[in-house]
Design an enzyme around this catalytic site. Structure first.
Site, mmCIF file in Angstrom:
data_model
loop_
_atom_site.group_PDB
_atom_site.id
_atom_site.type_symbol
_atom_site.label_atom_id
_atom_site.label_comp_id
_atom_site.label_asym_id
_atom_site.label_seq_id
_atom_site.Cartn_x
_atom_site.Cartn_y
_atom_site.Cartn_z
ATOM 1 N N HIS A 40 24.921 -54.953 -85.167
ATOM 2 C CA HIS A 40 26.004 -54.046 -84.606
ATOM 3 C C HIS A 40 25.314 -52.559 -84.702
ATOM 4 C CE1 HIS A 40 29.456 -56.723 -83.573
ATOM 5 N NE2 HIS A 40 28.964 -57.418 -84.417
ATOM 6 N N ASP B 31 19.294 -58.410 -77.448
ATOM 7 C CA ASP B 31 19.292 -59.752 -77.163
ATOM 8 C C ASP B 31 18.154 -59.655 -75.751
ATOM 9 O OD1 ASP B 31 20.884 -60.147 -78.916
ATOM 10 O OD2 ASP B 31 22.508 -60.621 -77.683
HETATM 11 C C1 GLA Z 1 25.570 -59.492 -79.707
HETATM 12 C C2 GLA Z 1 25.226 -58.597 -78.825
HETATM 13 C C3 GLA Z 1 23.869 -57.602 -79.223
HETATM 14 C C4 GLA Z 1 24.332 -57.107 -80.524
HETATM 15 C C5 GLA Z 1 24.715 -58.186 -81.521
HETATM 16 C C6 GLA Z 1 25.104 -57.678 -82.937
HETATM 17 O O1 GLA Z 1 24.367 -60.377 -79.844
HETATM 18 O O2 GLA Z 1 24.791 -59.127 -77.465
HETATM 19 O O3 GLA Z 1 23.620 -56.540 -78.251
HETATM 20 O O4 GLA Z 1 25.236 -56.127 -80.504
HETATM 21 O O5 GLA Z 1 25.954 -58.903 -81.148
HETATM 22 O O6 GLA Z 1 23.840 -57.101 -83.644
#
Ligand code: GLA
Length: 391
Positions: free
Chosen positions: A45, A184
């Site tokens: 986050h 991600d």
């Molecule tokens: C999800 C979102 C990412 C990131 C994570 C928390 O995976 O796709 O962009 O914010 O949550 O770290």
């Protein structure tokens, strides 16, 4: 019942995808892509606050095979983990501007085709994946980056991997409608075997960090819980962080200092907004420190930072859940354990634990005897990011 998740492996998945393609479309595929899932070692986050994150790619992956079909329509067949087959068809982007719509899963594919920098003529594709879905291991980004990499092979246009991650992120914003950060898609595009990637989500520069944990393993425990979420939790966290930055008149919380929390208090800032800001400021600092300590092989300290990160995600960001908290609590004081934390977006998904290799089996037994859910385990083996192939 086995409680271990074993990656199927690229060769087997590739064979399955080619078989599915041939039986569905009656011809041989000519191009292919692979794109992994990911686990985040630290920095949750904070990507949408332009912070630092430290994920690594996993050996679980999505494989896509296919070729042009000489029509103006794209046909995609996908085999789900339970063996079920789903299909979708949509117009090619040489003729039509794509828009989001059902079935829900097709939006990851359509969104990526729509964001590809060049119109794509009609194609057929078969998708298989062993990235666990709904487990916080980025099955969505794996699919997006997999489709993008497939399109690069199909069209012959190769795109810089950071730009690729950015385009896949905007596909996720505009089609499934999730306002995710870039972590991600970035790690799925750029992962490297035996390395975690320290990503600066402001400059979008990154540094490969070798993972030589010696006698220590990173055990991933999938809580296997599916909570009913309204879908507003993640966007709300992001909005709260943006509110804190706006109050401080800074572009993002990346530029905030711990003393800014006092300024927010003086401004009578909403209590939840304050807690979110406190998490982000602490988590960004922890991520930089974990990257440094990993380089120095100071795993004791990395473990402490895992626990600190978990507490912050649970109490300040409020993105944990009783099952993830329980899984972390079980590890406390267990033989050989250095630290544990939830990883990813939260509310469900996985916990990662730094634990001496000779204590992994004992820890798994302990979790199986105490955890109220049904856990699934695997050892994190940092793997390569997306790749495309001509078949
Ligand atoms: C999800 C979102 C990412 C990131 C994570 C928390 O995976 O796709 O962009 O914010 O949550 O770290």
């Amino acid at each position: 019942m086995s409680h271990d998740a074993v990656p199927i492996g690229e060769a087997t998945l590739m064979r399955q995808a080619c078989d599915k393609y041939r039986s569905t479309f009656g011809r041989q595929p000519v191009v292919a892509s692979r794109a992994p899932g990911r686990v985040n070692l630290l920095g949750d986050h904070v990507d949408y606050c332009e912070g630092y994150v430290l994920p690594c790619a996993l050996p679980f992956m999505t494989i896509i095979v296919g070729g042009y079909n000489d029509t103006d329509v794209c046909h995609v067949v996908s085999t789900l983990a339970n063996g079920e087959t789903v299909t979708t068809s949509f117009p090619s982007t040489t003729t039509t501007e794509l828009t989001p719509g059902p079935p829900a899963w097709s939006n990851y594919v359509k969104g990526t085709v729509a964001k590809f920098p060049k119109p794509v003529a009609g194609f057929n594709a078969a998708i298989v994946s062993d990235v666990p879905m709904g487990s916080g291991l980025s099955s969505s980004a794996s699919l997006e980056v997999g489709v993008f990499t497939f399109l690069e092979q199909l069209t012959g246009l190769s795109v810089d991997p950071v730009e690729k991650a950015r385009l896949c992120q905007s596909a996720e914003h505009e089609f499934p409608g999730v306002p995710c950060g870039i972590m991600d898609q970035y790690i799925v595009a750029m992962g490297q075997e035996d390395h975690a990637l320290l990503i600066d989500c402001r400059s979008l520069a990154s540094t490969q960090i070798p993972i030589n944990t010696g006698d220590t393993a990173i055990l991933v425990t999938n809580s296997n819980v599916k909570h009913k979420l309204t879908g507003s939790e993640y966007p709300q966290r992001r909005a709260q962080c943006e509110e804190a930055a706006a109050k401080l008149r800074i572009p993002s919380l990346r530029s905030a200092k711990i003393t800014d929390l006092d300024r927010l208090r003086q401004m009578k800032c909403d209590e939840l907004v304050l807690k979110r800001a406190q998490h982000v400021i602490g988590e960004i600092a922890r991520t930089e420190e974990v990257a440094k300590r990993l380089r120095e092989n100071d795993l004791e300290r990395v473990g402490q930072l895992f626990y600190e990160s978990h507490e912050s995600l649970s109490e300040l960001m409020e993105v944990s859940c009783p099952e993830l908290d329980q899984l972390v609590d079980i590890t406390r004081g267990a033989p050989g354990v250095l630290g544990a934390r939830m990883t990813g977006g939260g509310f469900a998904g996985c916990v990662i634990t730094l634990v001496k290799k000779d204590q992994v089996d004992n820890l798994k037994k302990l979790i199986l005897s105490k955890y109220k859910g049904t856990p699934v385990f695997f050892i994190c083996q940092p793997s390569d990011g997306a790749k495309g192939y001509k078949l």
